[in-house]
Design a protein around this motif. Structure first.
Motif, PDB file in Angstrom:
ATOM      1  N   THR A   1     -13.060   6.773  71.976  1.00 17.32           N
ATOM      2  CA  THR A   1     -13.178   7.912  72.876  1.00 17.32           C
ATOM      3  C   THR A   1     -14.312   8.825  72.405  1.00 17.32           C
ATOM      4  N   GLY A   2     -14.801   9.669  73.302  1.00 16.39           N
ATOM      5  CA  GLY A   2     -15.839  10.634  72.943  1.00 16.39           C
ATOM      6  C   GLY A   2     -16.142  11.563  74.102  1.00 16.39           C
ATOM      7  N   PRO A   3     -16.785  12.713  73.814  1.00 20.19           N
ATOM      8  CA  PRO A   3     -17.116  13.678  74.868  1.00 20.19           C
ATOM      9  C   PRO A   3     -18.207  13.156  75.804  1.00 20.19           C
ATOM     10  N   LEU A   4     -18.006  13.368  77.089  1.00 17.15           N
ATOM     11  CA  LEU A   4     -18.954  12.912  78.109  1.00 17.15           C
ATOM     12  C   LEU A   4     -20.146  13.856  78.162  1.00 17.15           C
ATOM     13  N   LYS A   5     -21.339  13.305  77.909  1.00 21.95           N
ATOM     14  CA  LYS A   5     -22.569  14.116  77.858  1.00 21.95           C
ATOM     15  C   LYS A   5     -23.403  13.986  79.134  1.00 21.95           C
ATOM     16  N   GLY A   6     -23.312  12.830  79.834  1.00 20.41           N
ATOM     17  CA  GLY A   6     -24.080  12.622  81.055  1.00 20.41           C
ATOM     18  C   GLY A   6     -23.611  11.380  81.791  1.00 20.41           C
TER      19      GLY A   6
ATOM     20  N   ILE B   1     -16.304  16.848  87.540  1.00 22.61           N
ATOM     21  CA  ILE B   1     -17.170  16.141  86.595  1.00 22.61           C
ATOM     22  C   ILE B   1     -18.638  16.387  86.917  1.00 22.61           C
ATOM     23  N   VAL B   2     -19.037  16.147  88.177  1.00 23.15           N
ATOM     24  CA  VAL B   2     -20.456  16.298  88.509  1.00 23.15           C
ATOM     25  C   VAL B   2     -20.888  17.768  88.526  1.00 23.15           C
ATOM     26  N   GLY B   3     -19.917  18.684  88.571  1.00 20.21           N
ATOM     27  CA  GLY B   3     -20.249  20.104  88.454  1.00 20.21           C
ATOM     28  C   GLY B   3     -20.495  20.524  87.014  1.00 20.21           C
ATOM     29  N   ASP B   4     -19.869  19.805  86.066  1.00 22.99           N
ATOM     30  CA  ASP B   4     -19.965  20.186  84.651  1.00 22.99           C
ATOM     31  C   ASP B   4     -20.865  19.281  83.815  1.00 22.99           C
ATOM     32  N   VAL B   5     -21.065  18.054  84.258  1.00 23.98           N
ATOM     33  CA  VAL B   5     -21.807  17.066  83.461  1.00 23.98           C
ATOM     34  C   VAL B   5     -23.071  16.678  84.231  1.00 23.98           C
ATOM     35  N   PRO B   6     -24.244  16.705  83.575  1.00 22.55           N
ATOM     36  CA  PRO B   6     -25.469  16.343  84.291  1.00 22.55           C
ATOM     37  C   PRO B   6     -25.457  14.888  84.761  1.00 22.55           C
TER      38      PRO B   6
END
Length: 194
Positions: A115-120, A168-173
């Motif tokens: 697992t890991g934080p979504l960056k893009g 998701i698309v509002g917070d992640v590029p």
């Protein structure tokens, strides 16, 4: 909220039986990861730097497994090149988690899940050179929805799915990644994500 399910299949054909059970379990896991908690996306997730994750999606044949193979050959960690769950942690950060159905790459059991934080998020497109372009949120939303198996056509979950994807698309590029068959595209992804 309790959920029950039944599976009826033929035991005389072991290969068909195994596939039926596997597909049945995939649907149950998808429902378990259903919005608003989290949901599954048919995608390739790669750890790009300091544990951050880039999620690559696209229609069948877009290059998810190809990109996963390039990432593995370049020594990068591939969470999964088939199904990944996306959800928010207690701090509100979107996290990507692989599930054991990982395609050709990734964990093979629940005890090895990464697992890991979504960056893009990156819509994949094959081409003759590497290129990253910003992707409009509406196009990213539509692409992610089309890659959300089992739930994208389920009327009872559709509104929650779309709301979750909007978050998701509002917070992640979101970007479009055009790439050819060499791992240099991953260096470009890291550069764009900073």
């Amino acid at each position: 909220c309790a959920t029950s399910a039944s599976l009826y299949t033929v035991e005389q054909a072991p290969l068909l039986f195994n596939e039926a059970v596997t597909n049945f379990c995939r649907v149950l896991v998808a429902l378990g990861f259903s919005p608003p908690r989290a949901h599954l996306v048919h995608s390739c997730a790669v750890a790009v730097s300091t544990g951050n994750v880039a999620l690559f999606y696209g229609s069948s044949g877009a290059g998810k497994s190809t990109l996963g193979g390039l990432a593995t050959a370049a020594g990068r960690v591939v969470l999964s090149d088939d199904l990944n769950a996306i959800g928010r942690d207690s701090g509100g950060v979107y996290q990507v988690q692989a599930v054991p159905w990982t395609g050709d790459l990734g964990p093979r059991s629940w005890t090895d899940v990464r697992t890991g934080p979504l960056k893009g998020v990156f819509r994949l497109q094959k081409g003759d050179r590497h290129r990253v372009r910003p992707l409009h949120a509406a196009k990213a939303l539509a692409g992610l929805a089309s890659c959300s198996p089992f739930l994208n056509a389920e009327p009872t979950h559709y509104e929650q799915l779309m709301s979750s994807l909007e978050g998701i698309v509002g917070d992640v590029p979101a970007f479009t990644l055009t790439f050819r068959r060499d791992p240099g595209c991953l260096d470009l992804v890291e550069e764009v994500l900073g």
